[in-house]
Design a protein around this motif. Structure first.
Motif, PDB file in Angstrom:
ATOM      1  N   LYS A 140       0.827  -1.211   0.000  1.00 46.89           N
ATOM      2  CA  LYS A 140       0.000   0.000   0.000  1.00 46.89           C
ATOM      3  C   LYS A 140       0.863   1.264   0.000  1.00 46.89           C
ATOM      4  CE  LYS A 140      -4.333   1.519   2.058  1.00 46.89           C
ATOM      5  NZ  LYS A 140      -5.322   1.233   3.106  1.00 46.89           N
ATOM      6  N   ASN A 141       2.002   1.211   0.678  1.00 46.23           N
ATOM      7  CA  ASN A 141       2.917   2.364   0.727  1.00 46.23           C
ATOM      8  C   ASN A 141       3.561   2.656  -0.623  1.00 46.23           C
ATOM      9  OD1 ASN A 141       2.399   2.633   3.444  1.00 46.23           O
ATOM     10  ND2 ASN A 141       4.214   1.496   4.075  1.00 46.23           N
ATOM     11  N   ASP A 142       3.446   1.726  -1.572  1.00 37.76           N
ATOM     12  CA  ASP A 142       4.056   1.895  -2.887  1.00 37.76           C
ATOM     13  C   ASP A 142       3.064   2.414  -3.927  1.00 37.76           C
ATOM     14  OD1 ASP A 142       6.507   1.057  -1.943  1.00 37.76           O
ATOM     15  OD2 ASP A 142       6.170  -1.038  -2.465  1.00 37.76           O
ATOM     16  N   LEU A 143       1.991   3.055  -3.467  1.00 39.88           N
ATOM     17  CA  LEU A 143       1.047   3.683  -4.387  1.00 39.88           C
ATOM     18  C   LEU A 143       1.493   5.112  -4.672  1.00 39.88           C
ATOM     19  CD1 LEU A 143      -2.460   2.512  -3.151  1.00 39.88           C
ATOM     20  CD2 LEU A 143      -1.535   2.265  -5.451  1.00 39.88           C
ATOM     21  N   LEU A 144       1.569   5.453  -5.944  1.00 36.25           N
ATOM     22  CA  LEU A 144       1.919   6.798  -6.370  1.00 36.25           C
ATOM     23  C   LEU A 144       0.650   7.508  -6.835  1.00 36.25           C
ATOM     24  CD1 LEU A 144       5.061   5.924  -8.528  1.00 36.25           C
ATOM     25  CD2 LEU A 144       4.976   6.501  -6.100  1.00 36.25           C
ATOM     26  N   ASN A 145       0.681   8.819  -6.885  1.00 37.24           N
ATOM     27  CA  ASN A 145      -0.471   9.595  -7.324  1.00 37.24           C
ATOM     28  C   ASN A 145      -0.726   9.504  -8.823  1.00 37.24           C
ATOM     29  OD1 ASN A 145      -1.686  11.193  -5.059  1.00 37.24           O
ATOM     30  ND2 ASN A 145       0.459  11.762  -4.796  1.00 37.24           N
ATOM     31  N   ASN A 146       0.335   9.689  -9.622  1.00 33.95           N
ATOM     32  CA  ASN A 146       0.139   9.895 -11.052  1.00 33.95           C
ATOM     33  C   ASN A 146       1.328   9.367 -11.857  1.00 33.95           C
ATOM     34  OD1 ASN A 146       2.197  11.997 -10.927  1.00 33.95           O
ATOM     35  ND2 ASN A 146       0.634  13.158  -9.831  1.00 33.95           N
ATOM     36  N   MET A 147       1.184   9.437 -13.169  1.00 33.91           N
ATOM     37  CA  MET A 147       2.229   8.930 -14.056  1.00 33.91           C
ATOM     38  C   MET A 147       3.493   9.784 -14.007  1.00 33.91           C
ATOM     39  SD  MET A 147       1.249   6.078 -15.255  1.00 33.91           S
ATOM     40  CE  MET A 147       2.333   5.730 -16.625  1.00 33.91           C
ATOM     41  N   GLN A 148       3.379  11.070 -13.702  1.00 33.40           N
ATOM     42  CA  GLN A 148       4.578  11.894 -13.574  1.00 33.40           C
ATOM     43  C   GLN A 148       5.470  11.348 -12.453  1.00 33.40           C
ATOM     44  OE1 GLN A 148       1.551  13.103 -14.126  1.00 33.40           O
ATOM     45  NE2 GLN A 148       1.619  14.886 -15.435  1.00 33.40           N
ATOM     46  N   GLU A 149       4.866  11.021 -11.318  1.00 31.65           N
ATOM     47  CA  GLU A 149       5.630  10.430 -10.214  1.00 31.65           C
ATOM     48  C   GLU A 149       6.243   9.102 -10.650  1.00 31.65           C
ATOM     49  OE1 GLU A 149       3.324  10.089  -6.607  1.00 31.65           O
ATOM     50  OE2 GLU A 149       2.822  12.226  -6.605  1.00 31.65           O
ATOM     51  N   ALA A 150       5.474   8.312 -11.401  1.00 31.10           N
ATOM     52  CA  ALA A 150       5.973   7.015 -11.867  1.00 31.10           C
ATOM     53  C   ALA A 150       7.180   7.195 -12.776  1.00 31.10           C
ATOM     54  CB  ALA A 150       4.856   6.263 -12.592  1.00 31.10           C
ATOM     55  N   TYR A 151       7.080   8.115 -13.732  1.00 35.26           N
ATOM     56  CA  TYR A 151       8.195   8.328 -14.651  1.00 35.26           C
ATOM     57  C   TYR A 151       9.419   8.897 -13.948  1.00 35.26           C
ATOM     58  CZ  TYR A 151       5.276   7.102 -18.607  1.00 35.26           C
ATOM     59  OH  TYR A 151       4.486   6.427 -19.484  1.00 35.26           O
ATOM     60  N   PRO A 185      -4.582 -12.338 -19.837  1.00 35.35           N
ATOM     61  CA  PRO A 185      -5.355 -12.785 -18.675  1.00 35.35           C
ATOM     62  C   PRO A 185      -6.812 -12.321 -18.701  1.00 35.35           C
ATOM     63  CG  PRO A 185      -3.236 -11.921 -17.990  1.00 35.35           C
ATOM     64  CD  PRO A 185      -3.385 -11.608 -19.451  1.00 35.35           C
ATOM     65  N   LYS A 186      -7.703 -13.228 -18.283  1.00 36.65           N
ATOM     66  CA  LYS A 186      -9.130 -12.917 -18.205  1.00 36.65           C
ATOM     67  C   LYS A 186      -9.430 -12.024 -17.011  1.00 36.65           C
ATOM     68  CE  LYS A 186     -10.581 -17.275 -20.231  1.00 36.65           C
ATOM     69  NZ  LYS A 186     -11.250 -18.559 -19.976  1.00 36.65           N
ATOM     70  N   THR A 187      -8.625 -12.175 -15.952  1.00 31.78           N
ATOM     71  CA  THR A 187      -8.829 -11.358 -14.754  1.00 31.78           C
ATOM     72  C   THR A 187      -7.493 -10.861 -14.248  1.00 31.78           C
ATOM     73  OG1 THR A 187      -8.605 -13.166 -13.145  1.00 31.78           O
ATOM     74  CG2 THR A 187     -10.817 -12.772 -14.037  1.00 31.78           C
ATOM     75  N   MET A 188      -7.566  -9.762 -13.492  1.00 28.48           N
ATOM     76  CA  MET A 188      -6.389  -9.250 -12.795  1.00 28.48           C
ATOM     77  C   MET A 188      -6.824  -8.903 -11.369  1.00 28.48           C
ATOM     78  SD  MET A 188      -3.989  -5.986 -13.596  1.00 28.48           S
ATOM     79  CE  MET A 188      -2.632  -5.539 -12.516  1.00 28.48           C
ATOM     80  N   THR A 189      -6.167  -9.515 -10.425  1.00 28.42           N
ATOM     81  CA  THR A 189      -6.432  -9.262  -9.014  1.00 28.42           C
ATOM     82  C   THR A 189      -5.209  -8.600  -8.416  1.00 28.42           C
ATOM     83  OG1 THR A 189      -7.828 -11.236  -8.901  1.00 28.42           O
ATOM     84  CG2 THR A 189      -7.079 -10.302  -6.801  1.00 28.42           C
ATOM     85  N   VAL A 190      -5.412  -7.471  -7.745  1.00 30.78           N
ATOM     86  CA  VAL A 190      -4.304  -6.789  -7.068  1.00 30.78           C
ATOM     87  C   VAL A 190      -4.499  -6.953  -5.568  1.00 30.78           C
ATOM     88  CG1 VAL A 190      -3.101  -4.617  -6.687  1.00 30.78           C
ATOM     89  CG2 VAL A 190      -4.065  -5.115  -8.944  1.00 30.78           C
ATOM     90  N   PHE A 191      -3.578  -7.656  -4.941  1.00 31.24           N
ATOM     91  CA  PHE A 191      -3.577  -7.801  -3.494  1.00 31.24           C
ATOM     92  C   PHE A 191      -2.784  -6.620  -2.926  1.00 31.24           C
ATOM     93  CE2 PHE A 191      -4.054 -12.214  -4.947  1.00 31.24           C
ATOM     94  CZ  PHE A 191      -5.189 -12.569  -4.249  1.00 31.24           C
ATOM     95  N   VAL A 192      -3.450  -5.737  -2.228  1.00 31.41           N
ATOM     96  CA  VAL A 192      -2.792  -4.578  -1.653  1.00 31.41           C
ATOM     97  C   VAL A 192      -2.515  -4.874  -0.186  1.00 31.41           C
ATOM     98  CG1 VAL A 192      -2.941  -2.105  -1.179  1.00 31.41           C
ATOM     99  CG2 VAL A 192      -3.958  -3.045  -3.275  1.00 31.41           C
ATOM    100  N   VAL A 193      -1.234  -4.934   0.166  1.00 32.97           N
ATOM    101  CA  VAL A 193      -0.831  -5.270   1.535  1.00 32.97           C
ATOM    102  C   VAL A 193      -0.766  -3.997   2.362  1.00 32.97           C
ATOM    103  CG1 VAL A 193       0.889  -6.413   2.981  1.00 32.97           C
ATOM    104  CG2 VAL A 193       0.543  -7.176   0.611  1.00 32.97           C
ATOM    105  N   SER A 194      -1.609  -3.928   3.382  1.00 31.08           N
ATOM    106  CA  SER A 194      -1.660  -2.744   4.268  1.00 31.08           C
ATOM    107  C   SER A 194      -0.415  -2.674   5.121  1.00 31.08           C
ATOM    108  CB  SER A 194      -2.881  -2.804   5.171  1.00 31.08           C
ATOM    109  OG  SER A 194      -4.046  -2.857   4.402  1.00 31.08           O
TER     110      SER A 194
END
Length: 194
Positions: A140-151, A185-194
């Motif tokens: 969860k701590n590895d979530l960024l706001n936007n693509m600018q932050e990602a780049y 893939p038919k599905t994508m599941t994201v497990f977000v670890v708190s």
């Protein structure tokens, strides 16, 4: 000189002049008060599933409960010993019958619900594209706001492969109807670890 060589020389000699990249610091990038909520909302809207967990142990139960009992599961995560560990030396063609692939990701982007993976996480390039269901583990701590932050994070780093993935494979080319799992893939599941 062969035709191929002539073409390559012509392309090389006729390239446009290099231009300076724009200054991204001057762009008013969107930020979110709750990055997790934004990420979850967007990913769900594009066909993905978000599951908030406290530890990776919860992944085992979720996968066993929500996918078939065929148990053709593979993972790159050593802590998920319940599932078959991916051997990096496998021929990618042997992965064609993988039902669920479980891999870690570097970060997620709240703006568009995407996650960033590199060769270090997936080990075999075909893995996240050839499995029937893709499950990824995101801190969860590895979530960024936007693509600018990602780049800014990935800009100068060298990767053998790096890819943003957002939701399951989809297309609307067939009679203008949305089809999930059309090319991956038919599905994508994201497990977000708190």
């Amino acid at each position: 000189m062969s035709s191929r060589e002539k073409i390559l020389v012509a392309v090389k000699n006729n390239q446009p002049a290099l231009q300076q990249l724009p200054d991204l610091a001057s762009v008013n990038a969107i930020t979110y008060n709750d990055k997790f909520l934004q990420f979850s909302t967007v990913l769900t809207a594009i066909g993905g599933t978000v599951v908030e967990i406290k530890s990776t142990n919860e992944i085992i139960e979720y996968v066993k409960t929500n996918f078939s009992s065929n148990q053709n599961y593979i993972t790159t995560l050593p802590q998920l010993q319940e599932f078959k560990a991916l051997d990096e030396n496998l021929d990618p063609h042997t992965l064609e019958n993988i039902e669920v692939a479980i891999v870690a990701v570097r970060f997620g982007v709240a703006e568009n619900g995407s996650v960033w993976l590199t060769g270090d996480e997936i080990k075999i390039r075909a893995l996240p594209f050839i499995c029937e269901h893709l499950a990824v583990v995101l801190q969860k701590n590895d979530l960024l706001n936007n693509m600018q932050e990602a780049y800014n994070l990935i800009g100068e780093t060298q990767y053998g492969i790096g890819v943003f993935i957002a939701g399951p494979s989809k297309t609307a080319d067939i009679e203008q109807s949305l089809v999930l799992g059309a090319h991956g893939p038919k599905t994508m599941t994201v497990f977000v670890v708190s």
